[in-house]
Motif scaffolding. Structure first.
Motif, PDB file in Angstrom:
ATOM      1  N   GLU A 157       0.812  -1.220   0.000  1.00 24.26           N
ATOM      2  CA  GLU A 157       0.000   0.000   0.000  1.00 24.26           C
ATOM      3  C   GLU A 157       0.844   1.268   0.000  1.00 24.26           C
ATOM      4  N   GLY A 158       2.154   1.117  -0.051  1.00 22.64           N
ATOM      5  CA  GLY A 158       3.056   2.264  -0.038  1.00 22.64           C
ATOM      6  C   GLY A 158       3.760   2.374   1.292  1.00 22.64           C
ATOM      7  N   GLY A 159       4.864   3.053   1.307  1.00 20.21           N
ATOM      8  CA  GLY A 159       5.642   3.197   2.529  1.00 20.21           C
ATOM      9  C   GLY A 159       6.401   1.922   2.844  1.00 20.21           C
ATOM     10  N   TYR A 160       6.751   1.771   4.116  1.00 17.43           N
ATOM     11  CA  TYR A 160       7.588   0.661   4.554  1.00 17.43           C
ATOM     12  C   TYR A 160       7.017  -0.009   5.796  1.00 17.43           C
ATOM     13  N   VAL A 161       7.262  -1.296   5.906  1.00 13.13           N
ATOM     14  CA  VAL A 161       7.106  -2.009   7.161  1.00 13.13           C
ATOM     15  C   VAL A 161       8.505  -2.016   7.769  1.00 13.13           C
ATOM     16  N   VAL A 162       8.608  -1.570   9.006  1.00  9.95           N
ATOM     17  CA  VAL A 162       9.901  -1.369   9.652  1.00  9.95           C
ATOM     18  C   VAL A 162      10.085  -2.397  10.771  1.00  9.95           C
ATOM     19  N   THR A 163      11.191  -3.130  10.726  1.00 13.30           N
ATOM     20  CA  THR A 163      11.511  -4.103  11.767  1.00 13.30           C
ATOM     21  C   THR A 163      12.976  -3.953  12.149  1.00 13.30           C
ATOM     22  N   SER A 164      13.351  -4.677  13.199  1.00 16.03           N
ATOM     23  CA  SER A 164      14.743  -4.675  13.652  1.00 16.03           C
ATOM     24  C   SER A 164      15.167  -6.105  13.924  1.00 16.03           C
ATOM     25  N   GLN A 165      16.279  -6.512  13.355  1.00 16.08           N
ATOM     26  CA  GLN A 165      16.806  -7.841  13.629  1.00 16.08           C
ATOM     27  C   GLN A 165      17.263  -7.962  15.077  1.00 16.08           C
ATOM     28  N   LEU A 166      17.581  -6.845  15.704  1.00 15.80           N
ATOM     29  CA  LEU A 166      18.060  -6.864  17.083  1.00 15.80           C
ATOM     30  C   LEU A 166      16.932  -7.015  18.094  1.00 15.80           C
ATOM     31  N   ASP A 167      15.692  -6.711  17.682  1.00 15.21           N
ATOM     32  CA  ASP A 167      14.529  -6.854  18.557  1.00 15.21           C
ATOM     33  C   ASP A 167      13.334  -7.273  17.712  1.00 15.21           C
ATOM     34  N   PRO A 168      13.041  -8.563  17.655  1.00 13.13           N
ATOM     35  CA  PRO A 168      11.968  -9.061  16.796  1.00 13.13           C
ATOM     36  C   PRO A 168      10.587  -8.514  17.139  1.00 13.13           C
ATOM     37  N   GLU A 169      10.403  -7.970  18.331  1.00 18.67           N
ATOM     38  CA  GLU A 169       9.110  -7.394  18.698  1.00 18.67           C
ATOM     39  C   GLU A 169       8.930  -5.971  18.183  1.00 18.67           C
ATOM     40  N   LEU A 170       9.980  -5.360  17.690  1.00 14.81           N
ATOM     41  CA  LEU A 170       9.899  -3.998  17.176  1.00 14.81           C
ATOM     42  C   LEU A 170       9.385  -4.046  15.737  1.00 14.81           C
ATOM     43  N   ILE A 171       8.150  -3.609  15.570  1.00 17.25           N
ATOM     44  CA  ILE A 171       7.520  -3.569  14.257  1.00 17.25           C
ATOM     45  C   ILE A 171       6.711  -2.274  14.184  1.00 17.25           C
ATOM     46  N   THR A 172       6.914  -1.522  13.118  1.00 16.47           N
ATOM     47  CA  THR A 172       6.159  -0.292  12.915  1.00 16.47           C
ATOM     48  C   THR A 172       6.048  -0.045  11.413  1.00 16.47           C
TER      49      THR A 172
END
Length: 74
Positions: free
Chosen positions: A23-38
């Protein structure tokens, strides 16, 4: 079906993985913290949202640890 493009970016403090969203933009994650999703529309917003998410996770984890400690005490 094509695989979504992903990018690894860093600002010197955070390392993030940005995946292009359908839908546009990005899904943002971190390999250092799998619970971090924005989500974010820009790379700059990705870092700001990730910092906010990391703070919220930290606060949530701290609260959970206090609750667990209280439960152990009785």
């Amino acid at each position: 079906m094509r695989k979504a493009k992903t990018y690894t970016v860093s600002d010197g403090k955070l390392v993030l993985t940005l995946q292009l969203a359908e839908e546009g933009g990005y899904v943002v994650t971190s390999q250092l913290d799998p619970e971090l999703i924005t989500e974010a529309e820009t790379v700059e917003e990705a870092f700001a949202n990730a910092r906010d998410a990391a703070t919220a996770l930290k606060d949530s984890r701290r609260k959970l640890m206090v609750e667990l400690a209280d439960a152990r005490r009785g």
